[in-house]
Design a protein around this motif. Structure first.
Motif, short mmCIF file in Angstrom:
data_model
loop_
_atom_site.label_atom_id
_atom_site.label_comp_id
_atom_site.label_asym_id
_atom_site.label_seq_id
_atom_site.Cartn_x
_atom_site.Cartn_y
_atom_site.Cartn_z
N GLU A 35 24.80 34.48 -29.41
CA GLU A 35 25.29 35.39 -30.46
C GLU A 35 26.03 34.64 -31.56
OE1 GLU A 35 26.17 39.24 -32.14
OE2 GLU A 35 24.80 38.69 -30.53
N TYR A 36 26.89 33.70 -31.17
CA TYR A 36 27.76 33.04 -32.14
C TYR A 36 27.17 31.77 -32.74
CZ TYR A 36 31.14 36.54 -30.90
OH TYR A 36 31.76 37.74 -30.71
N ASP A 38 25.14 32.06 -35.03
CA ASP A 38 25.12 32.53 -36.41
C ASP A 38 26.56 32.50 -36.94
OD1 ASP A 38 25.04 33.92 -38.80
OD2 ASP A 38 23.95 35.64 -37.99
N LYS A 41 28.71 35.61 -37.72
CA LYS A 41 29.21 36.46 -36.65
C LYS A 41 30.53 35.95 -36.06
CE LYS A 41 24.81 38.45 -35.51
NZ LYS A 41 23.89 38.82 -34.46
#
Length: 76
Positions: A35-36, A38, A41
């Motif tokens: 998720e992170y 990116d 984010k």
């Protein structure tokens, strides 16, 4: 980097958490790591995604486990 199995987890995790806690840690870490990646984010785009993933993983473990008076992690 993501962990393929619970055996791949850092010694600090394997040596302290029960098997189920290790599984929670690995799943949360892997999800957060992906998720992170990116930067948009992350709260601070300069933060290290791996460091964030470890923080998320410990937070996930703490929803289900707590350290007992003996210093060992146990289910709540």
């Amino acid at each position: 980097m993501p962990y393929k199995t619970d055996q791949d987890l850092p010694e600090k995790v394997k040596g302290n958490l029960p098997k189920h806690g290790q599984h929670i840690y690995r799943e949360a870490f892997n999800h957060a790591y992906d998720e992170y990646q990116d930067p948009t984010k992350r709260r601070n785009s300069n933060d290290d995604p791996e460091k964030i993933a470890h923080q998320v993983a410990w937070a996930a473990v703490k929803h289900k486990y707590e350290k007992g008076e003996d210093g060992k992690w146990q289910e709540k």
